[in-house]
Design a protein around this motif. Structure first.
Motif, short mmCIF file in Angstrom:
data_model
loop_
_atom_site.label_atom_id
_atom_site.label_comp_id
_atom_site.label_asym_id
_atom_site.label_seq_id
_atom_site.Cartn_x
_atom_site.Cartn_y
_atom_site.Cartn_z
N ILE A 136 102.56 25.52 -8.42
CA ILE A 136 103.59 26.22 -7.99
C ILE A 136 103.93 27.63 -8.83
CG2 ILE A 136 106.05 26.12 -7.60
CD1 ILE A 136 105.78 23.04 -7.40
N PRO A 137 104.05 27.53 -10.01
CA PRO A 137 104.38 29.07 -10.68
C PRO A 137 103.42 29.95 -10.35
CG PRO A 137 104.72 27.00 -12.13
CD PRO A 137 103.96 26.59 -10.97
N PRO A 138 101.93 29.93 -10.43
CA PRO A 138 101.03 31.03 -10.28
C PRO A 138 101.23 31.39 -8.51
CG PRO A 138 100.06 29.35 -11.32
CD PRO A 138 101.34 28.72 -10.99
N ARG A 139 101.45 30.66 -7.86
CA ARG A 139 101.45 30.64 -6.07
C ARG A 139 102.68 31.66 -6.03
NH1 ARG A 139 103.80 25.78 -3.21
NH2 ARG A 139 105.74 27.05 -3.94
N ASP A 140 103.81 31.30 -6.56
CA ASP A 140 105.15 31.89 -6.58
C ASP A 140 104.90 33.36 -7.00
OD1 ASP A 140 106.46 29.81 -5.43
OD2 ASP A 140 107.61 29.48 -7.24
N LEU A 141 104.26 33.76 -8.28
CA LEU A 141 104.07 34.91 -8.63
C LEU A 141 103.15 36.00 -8.11
CD1 LEU A 141 104.50 36.78 -11.20
CD2 LEU A 141 102.64 35.76 -12.28
N LEU A 142 102.15 35.40 -7.48
CA LEU A 142 101.25 36.10 -6.45
C LEU A 142 101.96 36.50 -5.32
CD1 LEU A 142 99.25 35.17 -8.89
CD2 LEU A 142 97.52 35.18 -7.30
N GLU A 143 102.68 35.60 -4.76
CA GLU A 143 103.52 36.04 -3.62
C GLU A 143 104.40 37.24 -4.02
OE1 GLU A 143 105.32 32.61 -2.06
OE2 GLU A 143 103.15 31.80 -1.36
N SER A 144 105.20 37.10 -5.03
CA SER A 144 106.14 38.13 -5.47
C SER A 144 105.60 39.46 -5.68
CB SER A 144 106.65 37.61 -6.85
OG SER A 144 107.34 36.18 -6.53
N VAL A 145 104.24 39.47 -6.32
CA VAL A 145 103.58 40.82 -6.61
C VAL A 145 102.68 41.19 -5.57
CG1 VAL A 145 104.15 40.66 -9.20
CG2 VAL A 145 102.00 39.78 -8.17
#
Length: 288
Positions: A43-52
């Protein structure tokens, strides 16, 4: 090109900071961080890559990459990725993971507080539960901005003080010797007010999002048993506090903390909150 120098924490001599860096390296190479990284790989890496918005052919730096969770996902998105970490043993695991997946990533031993790259080098600069453990937060924030290209984006994910992990570090603080005066507590990177101060005066616009990832175990006791065997900070705390006769008390408090965060009655299901910070660097690269 513009270099950003931290004026808040001050520059330290190599002699003064070196023991801290060696201790940090030893901490993260203790235990088996790869086992911990598996818990937070989705979840955390997925959220980050979607955000940036990591895109093919972008140059991406993953700072304090650990065993490569974010770096590997950026490489899967087609980016040209460098994963950097203070602990070479973790990079050995990351390299093996990349090879297994058939991904090309450059793995570099390096320090988040002194990144070995020129100004304006990367389109995206990332970190997932990494930079918060570098002791000098202002230095780290300035370095993230320095190596990011004008118009690029910096994205970091860090545990909040209110999360179970943040609470665990607060408990440990009461048992361990105080940190040096220049070192900021890791969970402050998960506090929006603190992060705004870190980037104040730097040429970025900030955006914040909160998310959470679950820790699922049979119980808080099961959690602490797993973490004290695998998670470097707890491995080192157990070694020290067992000799002082205070580890059992400390670990009981941590287990109780996790149980208190659980949203299930018959097992441990504890959502751990994190703060995602996205810093978009101004096109001009000039300070404000």
């Amino acid at each position: 090109m513009v270099s950003f120098v931290n004026k808040g924490e001050g520059r330290m001599t190599t002699t003064a900071i070196e023991p801290i860096k060696l201790a940090h390296k030893a901490t993260w190479e203790a235990g088996d961080y790869a086992a911990i990284a598996e818990l937070i790989d989705e979840i955390p890496p997925r959220d980050l890559l979607e955000s940036v918005r990591v895109e093919p052919h972008q140059s991406v730096l993953d700072v304090a990459t650990g065993t490569g969770n974010a770096a590997l996902k950026a490489a899967q998105a087609g980016a040209n990725v460098v994963g950097l970490d203070l602990a070479p043993e973790l990079l050995t695991v990351a390299r093996a993971r990349a090879d297994k997946l058939g991904l090309k990533v450059e793995w570099v031993a390096g320090d988040a507080e002194a990144l070995p790259y020129e100004d304006d080098r990367f389109d995206r600069v990332l970190s997932v539960f990494g930079v918060q453990f570098a002791p000098r937060h202002l230095d780290t924030a300035a370095e993230l901005v320095r190596v990011c290209k004008p118009g690029g984006e910096i994205g970091v994910v860090n545990w909040t003080p209110q999360s179970p992990v943040g609470g665990m570090f607060e408990i440990l603080k009461g048992y361990l010797p105080p940190a040096p005066a220049f070192a900021s507590p890791p969970p402050l990177w998960g506090d929006e007010i603190h992060v705004r101060k870190l980037f104040a005066g730097l040429p970025v616009e900030l955006e914040f999002m909160k998310g959470s990832t679950p820790f699922r175990f049979d119980s808080g006791e099961h959690f602490i048993a797993f973490f004290e065997a695998h998670y470097g900070p707890l491995v080192k705390a157990r070694e020290r506090l067992s000799g002082e006769g205070t580890w059992e008390e400390c670990r009981t408090r941590i287990a109780r903390l996790l149980d208190d965060h659980s949203v299930a009655d018959d097992r441990l299901d504890a959502p751990s909150e994190y703060l995602t910070t996205v810093a978009r660097k101004h096109d001009s690269g000039a300070t404000t």
